[in-house]
Design an enzyme around this catalytic site. Sequence first.
Site, PDB file in Angstrom:
ATOM      1  CG  HIS A 125      -5.882  -2.238   0.239  1.00  0.00           C
ATOM      2  ND1 HIS A 125      -5.130  -1.678  -0.770  1.00  0.00           N
ATOM      3  CD2 HIS A 125      -5.309  -1.825   1.401  1.00  0.00           C
ATOM      4  CE1 HIS A 125      -4.158  -0.963  -0.241  1.00  0.00           C
ATOM      5  NE2 HIS A 125      -4.234  -1.025   1.072  1.00  0.00           N
TER       6      HIS A 125
ATOM      7  CG  ASP B  24      -6.768  -2.406  -3.456  1.00  0.00           C
ATOM      8  OD1 ASP B  24      -7.411  -1.658  -2.697  1.00  0.00           O
ATOM      9  OD2 ASP B  24      -5.580  -2.696  -3.286  1.00  0.00           O
TER      10      ASP B  24
ATOM     11  CB  SER C  68      -0.964  -0.043   1.184  1.00  0.00           C
ATOM     12  OG  SER C  68      -1.989   0.888   1.025  1.00  0.00           O
TER      13      SER C  68
END
Length: 692
Positions: free
Chosen positions: A664, A629, A544
């Site tokens: 995610h 995501d 991320s």
Amino acid sequence: MTSETVKAALAPVAKKVPFEMEQHGHKRIDDYYWMRDDSREDKEILAHLAAENKFVDAQMAHTQALQDTLFEEMTGRLKKDDASVPYQRRGYWWYTRYEGDNEYAIYARKKTTLDNKEDVFLDANVLAKEHEYFSLGGVSVSTNNNILAYSTDTESRRLYVIEFKDLATGKMYDDKLVNTSGSIVWANDNKTVFYIKKDVQTLLGYQVYRHTLGSSQDNDKLVYQEDDTTFYTGIGKTRDSQTIYIYHDSTLAAGASVISAETPNADFTPLAPITSGHEYDFDQHNDWYYIRTNLDAKNFKLVKVSRSESSDTSKWQDVIPHRANVYFEDFIVFNNHLVVEESENGNTNIRVINLKTNKETSLPFNDAAYVATFDTNPTADSDKLRYYYSSLTTPGSVIEVDLNTFESTTLKQDEVLGDFDPNWYQSERIFVTARDGKKVPVSLVYRKDKFKKDGTNPLYQYAYGSYGATIDPYFSASRLSLLDRGFVYALAHIRGGQMLGRTWYEDGKMFNKMNTFTDFIDVTKSLTEQKYAAKDKVFAIGGSAGGLLMGGIMNMAPELYLGIGAHVPFVDVVTTMSDPSIPLTTNEYDEWGNPANKDSYEYMLSYSPYDQVKAQDYPNVLVTTGLHDSQVQYFEPMKWVAKLRDMKTDSNKLYFQTNMDAGHGGASGRFRRYKELALEYAFFMDLVGINK
């Protein structure tokens, strides 16, 4: 060799379709802008992602036996029949447990005593049965213990559906609340719930609704709408169940609006004004609010105020004053004790203050690097504290301490199955001097009999470095597969996190963001210079915003790293932050900057991994993402990989894997996610000749 085999052996090459963007008189050409498809249905894009997956499978096929071994090792260390420590509330003992090979938790309770019959009120495995992806959001039982509300997401877009179940009959209510954040808060009338509705485009939860059980969602009452798109909105209930709150949270401001849980039809009113630069959170104890605040206190302090006077900050009374060298993290107010969690020089301290005698006692922790944080403490009427403890060599433990005698009992320590002894491993906490003189904490762990401080061991270096998030030095059973093969694991507590307090965060955000990258690089250089690792066996990993970190260090110092693991990486910083329709963008202007401002645009452009890709040698790279995501859209890593493949001047490996069902967080379930970790570990081990 068949034609299919030949195709699989060739890395997919993406077409170029120049797309011009201009801001502040500066033009950028994005050859891969076409890869964005918000519907995720474009056949050409899906075919390209499938080709990338096929390429990874083909190129990593020779490591399949190693991947299988690693997966079996990692899942084999997990206790299959496992349960959380039960806690008591409202006449029941509540807990979750797992059975056998099931991926998801079972939620259960026992009335009055733990000897009574178990009541399973929710089995997530049953709910997940027909879905490739499944996430259980909120699980909340009404205050009379009779009605269950729970939320589920089966698309991995974090849009949850809330449903209700009668726990006496087992029957489902007709009520279904869609497009929610998943959070559920019950009022004390046992028929009213509050929830947050999301914008389906930006996925920003911005509307708080009140729902009456047995009615249509169309009739729900909007009780709050957040029109400032830089704010996140949350909901909750105080520990004493007397106050329901809406939490307003942006990078530079945070606070709450409240109502009594006894009067759900009342209007929410601010507990204290929400003002730029002021962040506060709170809990309630009898007639007082206890408030953690940064008002004239950069590292936060604790104050208390009568509930009727909370909006007047001049009435706030210091309980724990501000200290420049101590970061005040959290607190719990019991009837007889105040317990505070704080961090000094990167180490957590839990301090107990007897409210009758004012005597203070700190709990003892002996590891070099550890995490200690509050566990479930549901009521104020207790003289016992539960906290969670873990270190790089100590499996996660739930410990209960008597706040009067300080006798402690380990209620549970995560069991590591198979061949494991914590004494085989050694942890260290060191400080590395960065190029500007700042001391960066680094937590290290290695297996004693596999480690020699002679510069020969491979290094697995992880960091995050954004949002003020502190990545604590916790135990990981899966990490043993690295340590047992001679890897040194390093957790770099770089700026942008909050390991050394609020200043540490501010020194790694906005126009100080470059410190995040240079800290990580300087840690790498120091660890190899100090002979903790071999210079030609260094691996860097981040996900991320940590994937942004990976992209940055690859551009700035590619020669330092043999391999990079970049997971759901935020790499197209300027383009994403220029588009307010992309989820999370507007909330984060105070973290990264707003490209509408020329100075922010130029600074962000100077480190944006996608924009800074150039013709040079790069390390071996494994990139992973999820098609659905909602936090870092799949097209960011997709574009980045295409550009890297076109520009790089080396013949090193570049693999890109997309989980077509996940978002995610990667694969759902407690075992499935280890497939992805096994791939990463095998990728690195293969590069240093470890094949078993």
